[in-house]
Motif scaffolding. Structure first.
Motif, PDB file in Angstrom:
ATOM      1  N   ALA A   2       0.882  -1.350  -0.107  1.00  0.00           N
ATOM      2  CA  ALA A   2       0.142   0.100   0.003  1.00  0.00           C
ATOM      3  C   ALA A   2       0.697   1.076   0.018  1.00  0.00           C
ATOM      4  O   ALA A   2       2.040   1.233   0.555  1.00  0.00           O
ATOM      5  CB  ALA A   2      -0.835  -0.135   1.221  1.00  0.00           C
ATOM      6  N   SER A   3       0.331   2.177  -0.671  1.00  0.00           N
ATOM      7  CA  SER A   3       1.258   3.494  -0.806  1.00  0.00           C
ATOM      8  C   SER A   3       0.868   4.333   0.547  1.00  0.00           C
ATOM      9  O   SER A   3       0.141   3.972   1.484  1.00  0.00           O
ATOM     10  CB  SER A   3       0.694   4.302  -1.874  1.00  0.00           C
ATOM     11  OG  SER A   3      -0.357   5.205  -1.411  1.00  0.00           O
ATOM     12  N   GLU A   4       2.084   5.174   0.649  1.00  0.00           N
ATOM     13  CA  GLU A   4       1.805   6.311   1.899  1.00  0.00           C
ATOM     14  C   GLU A   4       0.409   6.673   2.358  1.00  0.00           C
ATOM     15  O   GLU A   4      -0.207   6.602   3.480  1.00  0.00           O
ATOM     16  CB  GLU A   4       2.991   7.415   1.507  1.00  0.00           C
ATOM     17  CG  GLU A   4       2.637   8.439   2.669  1.00  0.00           C
ATOM     18  CD  GLU A   4       3.755   9.478   2.383  1.00  0.00           C
ATOM     19  OE1 GLU A   4       4.017  10.240   3.331  1.00  0.00           O
ATOM     20  OE2 GLU A   4       4.311   9.516   0.982  1.00  0.00           O
ATOM     21  N   PHE A   5      -0.225   7.046   1.019  1.00  0.00           N
ATOM     22  CA  PHE A   5      -1.511   7.826   1.323  1.00  0.00           C
ATOM     23  C   PHE A   5      -2.661   6.964   1.455  1.00  0.00           C
ATOM     24  O   PHE A   5      -3.496   7.000   2.604  1.00  0.00           O
ATOM     25  CB  PHE A   5      -1.998   8.510  -0.059  1.00  0.00           C
ATOM     26  CG  PHE A   5      -1.077   9.555  -0.402  1.00  0.00           C
ATOM     27  CD1 PHE A   5      -0.648  10.719   0.378  1.00  0.00           C
ATOM     28  CD2 PHE A   5      -0.089   9.319  -1.572  1.00  0.00           C
ATOM     29  CE1 PHE A   5       0.392  11.442  -0.238  1.00  0.00           C
ATOM     30  CE2 PHE A   5       0.957  10.174  -1.978  1.00  0.00           C
ATOM     31  CZ  PHE A   5       1.150  11.085  -1.146  1.00  0.00           C
ATOM     32  N   THR A 123       6.057   7.089   6.473  1.00  0.00           N
ATOM     33  CA  THR A 123       7.099   6.901   5.491  1.00  0.00           C
ATOM     34  C   THR A 123       7.832   5.604   5.782  1.00  0.00           C
ATOM     35  O   THR A 123       7.700   4.845   6.968  1.00  0.00           O
ATOM     36  CB  THR A 123       8.057   7.746   5.898  1.00  0.00           C
ATOM     37  OG1 THR A 123       9.107   7.555   4.732  1.00  0.00           O
ATOM     38  CG2 THR A 123       9.002   7.900   7.068  1.00  0.00           C
ATOM     39  N   ARG A 124       8.347   4.652   4.816  1.00  0.00           N
ATOM     40  CA  ARG A 124       9.271   3.662   5.329  1.00  0.00           C
ATOM     41  C   ARG A 124      10.449   3.820   5.831  1.00  0.00           C
ATOM     42  O   ARG A 124      11.072   4.978   5.462  1.00  0.00           O
ATOM     43  CB  ARG A 124       9.439   2.886   3.980  1.00  0.00           C
ATOM     44  CG  ARG A 124       9.557   1.295   4.170  1.00  0.00           C
ATOM     45  CD  ARG A 124       9.559   0.392   2.816  1.00  0.00           C
ATOM     46  NE  ARG A 124       8.320   1.060   2.021  1.00  0.00           N
ATOM     47  CZ  ARG A 124       8.162   0.465   0.777  1.00  0.00           C
ATOM     48  NH1 ARG A 124       9.151  -0.208   0.183  1.00  0.00           N
ATOM     49  NH2 ARG A 124       7.141   0.768   0.051  1.00  0.00           N
TER      50      ARG A 124
ATOM     51  N   MET B  47       8.296  13.833   8.173  1.00  0.00           N
ATOM     52  CA  MET B  47       9.302  12.975   8.806  1.00  0.00           C
ATOM     53  C   MET B  47      10.360  12.620   7.570  1.00  0.00           C
ATOM     54  O   MET B  47       9.973  12.041   6.667  1.00  0.00           O
ATOM     55  CB  MET B  47       8.868  11.696   9.545  1.00  0.00           C
ATOM     56  CG  MET B  47       9.815  10.655   9.938  1.00  0.00           C
ATOM     57  SD  MET B  47       9.135   9.343  10.798  1.00  0.00           S
ATOM     58  CE  MET B  47       9.009   9.972  12.842  1.00  0.00           C
ATOM     59  N   VAL B  49      13.717  10.471   6.321  1.00  0.00           N
ATOM     60  CA  VAL B  49      14.334   9.097   6.655  1.00  0.00           C
ATOM     61  C   VAL B  49      15.622   8.927   5.768  1.00  0.00           C
ATOM     62  O   VAL B  49      15.203   9.179   4.512  1.00  0.00           O
ATOM     63  CB  VAL B  49      13.312   7.977   6.703  1.00  0.00           C
ATOM     64  CG1 VAL B  49      14.194   6.607   6.774  1.00  0.00           C
ATOM     65  CG2 VAL B  49      12.332   8.348   7.820  1.00  0.00           C
ATOM     66  N   ARG B  52      15.324   7.252   2.072  1.00  0.00           N
ATOM     67  CA  ARG B  52      13.896   7.262   1.643  1.00  0.00           C
ATOM     68  C   ARG B  52      13.830   8.764   1.060  1.00  0.00           C
ATOM     69  O   ARG B  52      13.420   9.105   0.048  1.00  0.00           O
ATOM     70  CB  ARG B  52      12.976   6.983   2.656  1.00  0.00           C
ATOM     71  CG  ARG B  52      11.567   7.116   1.850  1.00  0.00           C
ATOM     72  CD  ARG B  52      10.613   5.957   2.459  1.00  0.00           C
ATOM     73  NE  ARG B  52       9.373   6.127   1.640  1.00  0.00           N
ATOM     74  CZ  ARG B  52       9.258   5.100   0.685  1.00  0.00           C
ATOM     75  NH1 ARG B  52      10.022   4.289   0.272  1.00  0.00           N
ATOM     76  NH2 ARG B  52       8.101   5.152  -0.037  1.00  0.00           N
ATOM     77  N   HIS B  53      14.236   9.959   1.771  1.00  0.00           N
ATOM     78  CA  HIS B  53      14.127  11.332   1.683  1.00  0.00           C
ATOM     79  C   HIS B  53      15.440  11.777   1.148  1.00  0.00           C
ATOM     80  O   HIS B  53      15.329  12.804   0.675  1.00  0.00           O
ATOM     81  CB  HIS B  53      13.369  11.969   2.712  1.00  0.00           C
ATOM     82  CG  HIS B  53      12.006  11.448   3.084  1.00  0.00           C
ATOM     83  ND1 HIS B  53      11.904  10.414   3.953  1.00  0.00           N
ATOM     84  CD2 HIS B  53      10.767  11.657   2.493  1.00  0.00           C
ATOM     85  CE1 HIS B  53      10.517  10.195   4.068  1.00  0.00           C
ATOM     86  NE2 HIS B  53      10.070  10.904   3.075  1.00  0.00           N
ATOM     87  N   HIS B 221      -4.385  15.653  -5.399  1.00  0.00           N
ATOM     88  CA  HIS B 221      -5.272  15.777  -4.107  1.00  0.00           C
ATOM     89  C   HIS B 221      -6.117  16.857  -4.020  1.00  0.00           C
ATOM     90  O   HIS B 221      -7.427  16.926  -3.506  1.00  0.00           O
ATOM     91  CB  HIS B 221      -4.023  16.130  -2.939  1.00  0.00           C
ATOM     92  CG  HIS B 221      -3.133  14.749  -2.744  1.00  0.00           C
ATOM     93  ND1 HIS B 221      -3.717  13.734  -2.492  1.00  0.00           N
ATOM     94  CD2 HIS B 221      -2.046  14.557  -2.915  1.00  0.00           C
ATOM     95  CE1 HIS B 221      -2.797  12.854  -2.365  1.00  0.00           C
ATOM     96  NE2 HIS B 221      -1.714  13.346  -2.605  1.00  0.00           N
ATOM     97  N   LYS B 314       0.156   8.127 -11.482  1.00  0.00           N
ATOM     98  CA  LYS B 314       0.301   7.872  -9.988  1.00  0.00           C
ATOM     99  C   LYS B 314       1.373   8.704  -9.606  1.00  0.00           C
ATOM    100  O   LYS B 314       2.466   8.552  -9.881  1.00  0.00           O
ATOM    101  CB  LYS B 314       0.322   6.504  -9.598  1.00  0.00           C
ATOM    102  CG  LYS B 314       0.122   6.225  -8.006  1.00  0.00           C
ATOM    103  CD  LYS B 314       0.207   4.810  -7.877  1.00  0.00           C
ATOM    104  CE  LYS B 314       0.263   4.369  -6.299  1.00  0.00           C
ATOM    105  NZ  LYS B 314       1.402   5.172  -5.516  1.00  0.00           N
ATOM    106  N   ASP B 317       5.297   7.963  -3.711  1.00  0.00           N
ATOM    107  CA  ASP B 317       5.280   8.199  -2.265  1.00  0.00           C
ATOM    108  C   ASP B 317       6.620   9.013  -2.044  1.00  0.00           C
ATOM    109  O   ASP B 317       6.443   9.987  -1.260  1.00  0.00           O
ATOM    110  CB  ASP B 317       5.643   7.019  -1.537  1.00  0.00           C
ATOM    111  CG  ASP B 317       4.528   6.104  -1.180  1.00  0.00           C
ATOM    112  OD1 ASP B 317       3.448   6.487  -1.651  1.00  0.00           O
ATOM    113  OD2 ASP B 317       4.531   5.071  -0.450  1.00  0.00           O
TER     114      ASP B 317
END
Lengths: 322, 322
Positions: A2-5, A123-124, B47, B49, B52-53, B221, B314, B317
């Motif tokens: 599943a995505s973040e959202f 977040t992951r 957040m 990480v 990831r970010h 969104h 899409k 994330d």
């Protein structure tokens, strides 16, 4: 995956049952809160990390409870009424069973305190739980750390040391009876933030803090900010019943330096003793007078004979020091 | 090894240079903020990480800047004026050089925006940066996601796609000229939150969001919350100059789905066009009209011939999907 959202939507979006102060909750760039005139917003942030604040494999439902409880405890120590909280969560994988259980523990406490999740981030990443809580307190009535005066009484709520006992059981350093084990683990995993007591102590206590790192260290913060000292009588410490089977040294050590108790330590002038008792009765929690604030700097703990007790003088960052 | 409290004291405690609204900053159980009557508090949490970010070994000064910038960008998207922020930081070790550099980047941006660090938490753990920002906006004037109307213009600030280009350079998928590399990396590492633009758009824009996950996803969104659709003209997209050496497909892909641009995407009635331009001039940032909100649901991107462009529908994330 599943995505973040998707994750946010599924577990952490609920219809806002507003207190009137939360205008906009989860789902926009920001949440919006309004405050009545003459109220301050009290804000606190705590980050919980696996292996440091909880053990790997910890029960997610308890973790959901505790993550919010330790933050609410900061509001309690300020005399603030909780309004809402934001949650930032890093998870190694989108584990639905974990999320459902974590959310159950989190929202059970949130519902109990009548507060809203107003926003956040997922977040992951390595498991990390960061909660920011928001509360309101009349301007000028917050229970700050820097308000203690010489000759104030020093009080604590509830009892001390059982959370640390729970940790020792968990790490297999100690064996206890089934009943004492249950008490100790409950105290470690399900701390109860003393929100009602903090609110009832507005205008009564001169300074307050919550006991997260141990009484010695946390009372030390009040004394440092108030530029004062204190004398504590070890015999007066409210030792948790599950600790009574331990020797005196262990009882004192866990009560003074144990950490994770999430009781309130506060100061109040002797003239306020009846009001302190009344506040505690109103909040439904026992309070114990354990000593006195002094002009002389430093924190002294005296045994039953009035002699200094040997205790560690330094608070733990948190128990899980490597 | 310095303790939690030492680290906080050394790098993250500064005298509060209050805006008047921050009554109590770092050093108590909670920070205290007051608000003028008729203002809401806008709150957002992000957040960040490692892996990831941002990439492992990322420059800590840039990371300090970016961690705060992405949060301020959420305030900008709400039309809120920044007041302060809290910082929760997990660090694998008490690396003083890292902390000093991180703090330098963080506080340079904070000073630039005239905001205070009001509280937070530091702990040992896998690198994790969680910032919560606080801003004020007149009640009823926040730029929400759900305010768009059919026939509104769709606008974006600045230009798009260069941050994604920077990531491709960093991960060695692309080679660029020295100048374009510098531009792309600057955009990736040092995003500028469009705070002044957000404030200037109060009463002008009908809805706004910041572009963190890509234009398609983030505009999506707004459309979802407003229960509408939109048509975007690819030829109108403000493609960053560093992208001009790439083929059209790459330019569109990065501009539409790149992420990490931290520009504002907003909607406004056609009658507000002059006011939008005036707001942009006041804020010192270009804005570009790229399409129109429609009653028909869904988001369509048309090429110069008016034919649908094939793009990923899409949002990421974040780029670092494993």
């Amino acid at each position: 995956m599943a995505s973040e959202f998707d994750l946010i939507a599924r577990y952490f979006t609920r219809p806002t049952r507003s207190s009137g102060m939360v205008q906009l909750g989860v789902g926009d760039d920001c949440a919006l809160i309004s405050l009545p005139a003459n109220e301050s917003l009290a804000i606190s942030t705590d980050m919980l990390v696996e292996g440091r604040h909880f053990l790997a494999g910890a029960d997610p439902e308890s973790l959901g409870h505790k993550s919010l409880a330790v933050n609410l405890s900061d509001l309690a120590a300020m005399g603030a009424r909780p309004l809402g909280f934001s949650l930032a969560l890093a998870l190694p994988s989108a584990d639905e069973a974990w999320l459902a259980s974590f959310a159950r523990g989190l929202f059970a406490l949130a519902d109990n305190e009548h507060i809203e999740l107003i926003g956040g981030d997922t977040t992951r990443g390595p498991l990390n739980i960061c909660i920011t809580v928001f509360g309101s307190v009349p301007i000028g009535h917050a229970l700050r750390r820097d308000g203690a005066h010489a000759n104030d009484d020093v009080w604590v709520s509830g009892n001390l040391g059982e959370a640390r006992l729970g940790l020792e059981v968990l790490t297999r350093h100690l064996k206890l009876s089934v009943d004492d084990t249950a008490i100790a683990l409950q105290r470690l995993h399900r701390p109860i933030p003393r929100v009602s007591l903090g609110i009832a102590l507005r205008g009564v206590a001169s300074a307050a803090i919550d006991i997260s790192d141990g009484l010695i260290g946390d009372l030390g913060h009040i004394l440092e900010r108030s530029a004062l000292g204190a004398t504590i009588e070890a015999d007066l410490l409210p030792i948790g019943s599950a600790l009574h089977s331990q020797d005196h040294q262990t009882q004192y050590e866990f009560a003074l330096n144990g950490g994770d108790d999430y009781e309130l330590c506060f100061c109040a002038p002797p003239a306020q003793r009846e009001n302190v008792i009344a506040a505690a009765q109103q909040a439904g929690i026992a309070v114990t007078r354990i000593g006195q604030v002094t002009e002389i700097p430093g924190l002294r703990v005296l045994d039953h004979a009035g002699k200094p007790l040997q205790v560690h003088s330094k608070s733990f960052d948190h128990f899980f020091n490597p």
